[in-house]
Design a protein around this motif. Structure first.
Motif, PDB file in Angstrom:
ATOM      1  N   CYS A  83      55.231 -51.303  10.787  1.00 36.33           N
ATOM      2  CA  CYS A  83      55.449 -51.048   9.362  1.00 36.33           C
ATOM      3  C   CYS A  83      56.943 -51.148   9.054  1.00 36.33           C
ATOM      4  O   CYS A  83      57.772 -50.606   9.786  1.00 36.33           O
ATOM      5  CB  CYS A  83      54.917 -49.677   8.966  1.00 36.33           C
ATOM      6  N   HIS A  85      58.484 -49.747   6.731  1.00 38.02           N
ATOM      7  CA  HIS A  85      59.015 -48.526   6.136  1.00 38.02           C
ATOM      8  C   HIS A  85      59.660 -47.646   7.199  1.00 38.02           C
ATOM      9  O   HIS A  85      60.853 -47.389   7.170  1.00 38.02           O
ATOM     10  CB  HIS A  85      57.910 -47.770   5.383  1.00 38.02           C
ATOM     11  N   LYS A  86      58.871 -47.179   8.163  1.00 38.13           N
ATOM     12  CA  LYS A  86      59.398 -46.274   9.192  1.00 38.13           C
ATOM     13  C   LYS A  86      59.011 -46.673  10.613  1.00 38.13           C
ATOM     14  O   LYS A  86      59.200 -45.912  11.544  1.00 38.13           O
ATOM     15  CB  LYS A  86      58.925 -44.834   8.937  1.00 38.13           C
ATOM     16  N   CYS A  88      55.918 -47.314  12.041  1.00 38.19           N
ATOM     17  CA  CYS A  88      54.606 -46.979  12.600  1.00 38.19           C
ATOM     18  C   CYS A  88      53.798 -48.265  12.788  1.00 38.19           C
ATOM     19  O   CYS A  88      54.104 -49.287  12.192  1.00 38.19           O
ATOM     20  CB  CYS A  88      53.853 -46.038  11.665  1.00 38.19           C
ATOM     21  N   CYS A 101      49.221 -48.513   6.865  1.00 33.60           N
ATOM     22  CA  CYS A 101      50.062 -47.682   7.723  1.00 33.60           C
ATOM     23  C   CYS A 101      49.513 -46.262   7.705  1.00 33.60           C
ATOM     24  O   CYS A 101      49.431 -45.647   6.636  1.00 33.60           O
ATOM     25  CB  CYS A 101      51.505 -47.697   7.234  1.00 33.60           C
ATOM     26  N   CYS A 103      50.940 -43.607   8.799  1.00 34.21           N
ATOM     27  CA  CYS A 103      51.985 -42.587   8.681  1.00 34.21           C
ATOM     28  C   CYS A 103      52.312 -42.223   7.232  1.00 34.21           C
ATOM     29  O   CYS A 103      52.339 -41.059   6.879  1.00 34.21           O
ATOM     30  CB  CYS A 103      53.256 -43.049   9.386  1.00 34.21           C
ATOM     31  N   HIS A 104      52.571 -43.236   6.399  1.00 38.02           N
ATOM     32  CA  HIS A 104      53.005 -42.972   5.020  1.00 38.02           C
ATOM     33  C   HIS A 104      52.176 -43.735   3.996  1.00 38.02           C
ATOM     34  O   HIS A 104      52.570 -43.848   2.842  1.00 38.02           O
ATOM     35  CB  HIS A 104      54.503 -43.290   4.869  1.00 38.02           C
ATOM     36  N   HIS A 105      51.069 -44.321   4.431  1.00 36.72           N
ATOM     37  CA  HIS A 105      50.056 -44.938   3.573  1.00 36.72           C
ATOM     38  C   HIS A 105      50.512 -46.194   2.844  1.00 36.72           C
ATOM     39  O   HIS A 105      49.977 -46.518   1.787  1.00 36.72           O
ATOM     40  CB  HIS A 105      49.474 -43.909   2.595  1.00 36.72           C
ATOM     41  N   SER A 106      51.476 -46.913   3.396  1.00 37.91           N
ATOM     42  CA  SER A 106      51.800 -48.224   2.839  1.00 37.91           C
ATOM     43  C   SER A 106      50.626 -49.152   3.108  1.00 37.91           C
ATOM     44  O   SER A 106      49.897 -48.986   4.092  1.00 37.91           O
ATOM     45  CB  SER A 106      53.056 -48.806   3.499  1.00 37.91           C
ATOM     46  N   PRO A 118      55.212 -46.635   0.369  1.00 39.07           N
ATOM     47  CA  PRO A 118      56.650 -46.720   0.178  1.00 39.07           C
ATOM     48  C   PRO A 118      57.340 -47.930   0.814  1.00 39.07           C
ATOM     49  O   PRO A 118      58.513 -48.161   0.559  1.00 39.07           O
ATOM     50  CB  PRO A 118      57.171 -45.429   0.802  1.00 39.07           C
ATOM     51  N   ALA A 119      56.675 -48.716   1.654  1.00 38.68           N
ATOM     52  CA  ALA A 119      57.323 -49.898   2.234  1.00 38.68           C
ATOM     53  C   ALA A 119      57.714 -50.859   1.115  1.00 38.68           C
ATOM     54  O   ALA A 119      57.001 -50.983   0.119  1.00 38.68           O
ATOM     55  CB  ALA A 119      56.385 -50.581   3.219  1.00 38.68           C
TER      56      ALA A 119
END
Length: 140
Positions: A83, A85-86, A88, A101, A103-106, A118-119
């Motif tokens: 991902c 974004h972070k 994952c 994702c 982790c943060h639902h991208s 958020p990506a």
């Protein structure tokens, strides 16, 4: 033999043995051999593995982590599952045809483009094909 002559011969020998290393270090050509006869295509798994699960995750492939989805009988998509974004690892959701994702639902489309943050950056994509019984990819 005089000491001065001996030191000159040792110095000359040192220069002669170091010269090939110095020339190689200054060369602008890459000495890395091609890894595949067909260009940059790299094997990431077998078509049997892909057909069995409908996806193939190769975490340690020669091009880095790769997630291939599809089957050898249909179109395949290959992305770097990291991902943007972070970092994952995204998972393939076959029902919605998205990479998600955990982790943060991208969410990313089948083409790797961001559909939900958020990506903000797309996933890296690869061309994928079957070559003999192997799944091979190359960066696009």
């Amino acid at each position: 033999m005089k000491r001065r002559d001996f030191i000159n011969w040792v110095g000359l020998g040192w220069i002669a043995t170091s010269l090939p290393v110095a020339i190689a270090a200054c060369s602008s050509e890459s000495t890395t051999p091609k890894t595949s006869a067909s260009g940059d295509w790299q094997t990431v798994g077998t078509s049997a593995e892909l057909d069995k699960a409908g996806q193939l995750l190769a975490k340690n492939s020669p091009v880095g982590p790769v997630l291939v989805v599809g089957t050898s009988k249909t179109a395949m998509t290959a992305v770097d599952p990291t991902c943007t974004h972070k970092g994952c690892t995204v998972v393939w959701q076959a029902q919605t045809k998205k990479f998600a994702c955990p982790c943060h639902h991208s969410e990313f489309g089948i083409d790797g483009k961001v559909q939900k943050g958020p990506a903000t950056e797309p996933l890296k994509t690869y061309a994928a094909k079957i070559e003999r019984n192997s799944v091979v990819v190359k960066p696009v």
